[in-house]
Design a protein around this motif. Structure first.
Motif, PDB file in Angstrom:
ATOM      1  N   SER A   1      36.278  19.101  47.782  1.00 50.03           N
ATOM      2  CA  SER A   1      35.302  19.449  46.748  1.00 50.03           C
ATOM      3  C   SER A   1      36.026  19.747  45.428  1.00 50.03           C
ATOM      4  O   SER A   1      37.167  20.215  45.419  1.00 50.03           O
ATOM      5  N   SER A   2      35.375  19.484  44.318  1.00 48.14           N
ATOM      6  CA  SER A   2      36.003  19.656  43.010  1.00 48.14           C
ATOM      7  C   SER A   2      36.377  21.119  42.736  1.00 48.14           C
ATOM      8  O   SER A   2      37.394  21.392  42.108  1.00 48.14           O
ATOM      9  N   ASP A   3      35.572  22.058  43.224  1.00 47.03           N
ATOM     10  CA  ASP A   3      35.897  23.475  43.027  1.00 47.03           C
ATOM     11  C   ASP A   3      37.184  23.849  43.767  1.00 47.03           C
ATOM     12  O   ASP A   3      38.054  24.520  43.212  1.00 47.03           O
ATOM     13  N   LEU A   4      37.293  23.409  45.014  1.00 51.19           N
ATOM     14  CA  LEU A   4      38.488  23.705  45.794  1.00 51.19           C
ATOM     15  C   LEU A   4      39.708  23.015  45.197  1.00 51.19           C
ATOM     16  O   LEU A   4      40.785  23.608  45.087  1.00 51.19           O
TER      17      LEU A   4
ATOM     18  N   ALA B   1      40.182  22.129  42.049  1.00 51.97           N
ATOM     19  CA  ALA B   1      40.558  22.802  40.800  1.00 51.97           C
ATOM     20  C   ALA B   1      41.323  24.088  41.089  1.00 51.97           C
ATOM     21  O   ALA B   1      42.324  24.387  40.432  1.00 51.97           O
ATOM     22  N   GLY B   2      40.896  24.846  42.098  1.00 53.12           N
ATOM     23  CA  GLY B   2      41.591  26.066  42.469  1.00 53.12           C
ATOM     24  C   GLY B   2      42.996  25.782  42.977  1.00 53.12           C
ATOM     25  O   GLY B   2      43.950  26.512  42.667  1.00 53.12           O
TER      26      GLY B   2
ATOM     27  N   ASP C   1      45.217  24.842  40.050  1.00 51.42           N
ATOM     28  CA  ASP C   1      45.556  26.007  39.221  1.00 51.42           C
ATOM     29  C   ASP C   1      46.705  26.811  39.817  1.00 51.42           C
ATOM     30  O   ASP C   1      47.433  27.488  39.110  1.00 51.42           O
TER      31      ASP C   1
ATOM     32  N   ARG D   1      40.386  20.444  35.270  1.00 54.23           N
ATOM     33  CA  ARG D   1      39.037  19.996  35.616  1.00 54.23           C
ATOM     34  C   ARG D   1      38.517  18.905  34.690  1.00 54.23           C
ATOM     35  O   ARG D   1      37.648  18.144  35.045  1.00 54.23           O
TER      36      ARG D   1
END
Length: 129
Positions: A101-104, A106-107, A110, A124
């Motif tokens: 997933s894009s959220d995971l 991106a984390g 980072d 992102r």
């Protein structure tokens, strides 16, 4: 049959190709014979999958290709009724990786700790850091 000399006309295979097929098939055929099989008509799709189960890479591809060729030739010459190897997967198929997933993602990007990881990662918006 593989040399094009069977009842059905087909393109002849080279002696080197036939030798390579037989060398690849020999351990599997010996194992099946030791298990009590007397004819290739007794082979089931479970036997085919079991023969490929613990193989990976080139060894798996070579055996799968050889089995498909053998059973195709036997079917063409009407020595077996069904070509069970027809749908046998040739490559190393462990499934397509699921997308992250894009959220995971991106984390994870980072938290890149090394300079190489920072260079290779994107934020992102897709720009390189």
């Amino acid at each position: 049959m593989l040399r094009g000399q069977g009842p059905s006309e087909n393109e002849p295979r080279s002696w080197e190709g036939i030798r390579r097929y037989l060398t690849t098939l020999q351990p599997t055929l010996i194992a099946w014979t030791a298990a009590g099989m007397t004819t290739l008509r007794e082979v089931t799709s479970d036997h085919l999958h079991a023969a490929l189960e613990n193989l990976t890479g080139t060894a798996r591809r070579q055996l799968a290709t050889s089995l498909r060729s053998l059973f195709r030739a036997l079917k063409r010459e009407r020595l077996i009724f069904r070509d069970l190897a027809r749908n046998l997967a040739v490559g190393d198929l462990t499934g397509i990786p699921r997308p992250v997933s894009s959220d995971l993602l991106a984390g994870l990007l980072d938290r890149a700790a090394t300079p190489f990881a920072r260079t290779a990662s994107c934020d992102r918006r897709g720009s390189t850091r």
